[in-house]
Scaffold this active site. Structure first.
Site, mmCIF file in Angstrom:
data_model
loop_
_atom_site.group_PDB
_atom_site.id
_atom_site.type_symbol
_atom_site.label_atom_id
_atom_site.label_comp_id
_atom_site.label_asym_id
_atom_site.label_seq_id
_atom_site.Cartn_x
_atom_site.Cartn_y
_atom_site.Cartn_z
ATOM 1 C CD GLU A 219 -3.062 0.744 0.180
ATOM 2 O OE1 GLU A 219 -3.904 1.688 -0.399
ATOM 3 O OE2 GLU A 219 -3.164 -0.476 -0.472
ATOM 4 C CD GLU A 250 -0.928 7.316 -2.507
ATOM 5 O OE1 GLU A 250 -1.136 8.281 -1.647
ATOM 6 O OE2 GLU A 250 -1.402 6.527 -2.761
ATOM 7 C CG ASP A 403 -4.924 2.619 4.914
ATOM 8 O OD1 ASP A 403 -3.918 2.114 4.070
ATOM 9 O OD2 ASP A 403 -5.023 3.497 5.460
#
Length: 418
Positions: A219, A250, A403
């Site tokens: 992750e 990201e 998450d």
């Protein structure tokens, strides 16, 4: 291998409690003072963008953390991507989770009973991460937030040095996992370049010791150092993992760091363009994923942004993708609204109802059908599964959403034995 206590509260309330006045925003790669915090918070609040920064001064940070954790409006939660993914998976009563991270007394108390922490992972003091939230339309001086988001900062040395990675890998023999989830590499940005490079090499050696029949998911999280990102991608970590989870910040940073497709794009304006996103995802798997000629294990990327998610897989390695991407989207809607099931009165659609699948090759145009919300397309041996997200109108809590999405997607993913 990253775990901490998240102190969540309104950014404006904390800055007021610290006596910091609103002013001009300015981006800082590292925060060295209250002044830097004030400027960086204003910079990202003005853009409605998430960010995560290291606070270099331990004493000043401890004082800020004390003010934050004692604030009447503050809420304390399990934090750190690894602990959050573990906590999400532990909600399934049939699963046992091994968590290695610096676990202090407060965090241990907050963890689910299904989470096992080895004694070597316990420490006397908790690591605190401060999460400053702001709402869409909220004002602070002249700054007005276009969207709800949060600014995260910490002075976290044990997570930053990935102190628990070796403990984790050595615990796997006894634990015999079906899946390994790694996170926390972004925490190393607070280290010096030499220390970071050395620790990354040690991390790579440790990850290489994990038996090859256990799938590994990595992750990612917010980063600022392009060379470090490039190292993780090119020569070191990407080829060792089977799966990656990331968001739009990201993804863009990744293509900028390695001069990939659309690398000249400075930032997203509004909802990330599906064609641009899928070009970059395709390039990652084509350039760094598993092929007949390349010794890489990478075959899966789970991309999430507020409005939609895409699950991209190399053919022949994963099954149940439609359910996996849908489960992630459902988790986003329920967790943000803090409801057990999707409450249609509390959510809305932000996803584009029509889009093209690429900007670098002849694209196909797709129109969403509400009766079959998961859309599938294919490109040179790589499958794309897209789903819109039912976005919470008034999010109760945005922290750990990525998450939760990745964890839920993994839970529904079927890995084919190779």
């Amino acid at each position: 291998v990253n775990a901490c206590v998240d102190v969540v509260l309104s950014g404006v309330k904390l800055l007021e409690a610290l006596g910091l006045e609103p002013g001009e925003g300015k981006n800082h790669a590292v925060l060295n003072s209250g002044q830097d915090l004030r400027e960086a918070f204003a910079h990202f609040m003005e853009r409605g963008a998430a960010a995560e920064r290291f606070f270099s001064d331990a004493e000043v940070f401890q004082a800020i953390a004390r003010t934050a954790s004692e604030h009447p409006a503050a809420q304390l939660y399990v934090g750190g991507n690894a602990a959050l993914i573990g906590q999400k998976l532990a909600a399934n009563p049939d699963l046992k989770i091994l968590l290695c991270g610096p676990v202090g007394p407060k965090l241990h108390e907050l963890l689910d009973d299904n989470v096992v922490v080895p004694p070597e992972s316990m420490q006397e003091r908790d690591e605190f991460h401060l999460i400053l939230e702001y709402q869409a339309g909220e004002q602070w001086g002249r700054v007005r937030a276009p969207a709800a988001n949060r600014f995260i900062f910490s002075h976290d040395l044990s997570n930053g040095a990935l102190n628990m990675l070796e403990v984790f890998v050595s615990s796997l023999d006894e634990f015999q996992p079906d899946l390994v989830v790694l996170s926390g590499l972004h925490m190393m940005e607070g280290q010096s370049k030499e220390m970071r490079q050395r620790r990354l090499m040690e991390a790579v050696a440790s990850i290489s010791d994990i038996p090859t029949d256990i799938p590994i998911h990595l992750e990612l999280a917010s980063m600022t150092d392009q060379d470090f990102m490039s190292n993780i991608m090119h020569q070191q970590v990407f080829p060792l993992v089977n799966s990656i989870g990331l968001n739009e910040q990201e993804l863009l940073f990744l293509t900028q760091s390695a001069s990939g497709p659309h690398a000249s794009l400075a930032s997203w304006s509004g909802i990330p363009d599906v064609g641009v996103v899928s070009d970059i995802l395709f390039w990652i798997l084509k350039e760094h994923g598993k092929t007949a000629e390349r010794a890489s294990d990478l075959t899966r990327i789970h991309f999430h942004t507020l409005a939609y998610h895409i699950l991209v897989t190399v053919d022949g390695h994963w099954g149940n993708q439609a359910a996996a991407v849908a489960a992630g989207a459902r988790a986003a809607g329920t967790q943000a609204c803090a409801t057990d099931t999707i409450d249609t009165s509390k959510v809305f659609l932000k996803a584009p109802l029509e889009f093209v699948t690429s900007h670098t090759e002849a694209p196909s145009k797709i129109s969403l059908n509400p009766d079959e919300p998961v859309v599938h397309w294919h490109r040179e041996g790589i499958s794309f599964h897209f789903t819109p997200v039912l976005v919470c109108k008034d999010p109760v809590r945005t922290v750990g959403l990525g998450d939760a999405i990745s964890a839920e997607g993994l839970l529904y993913s079927e890995v084919y034995p190779q």
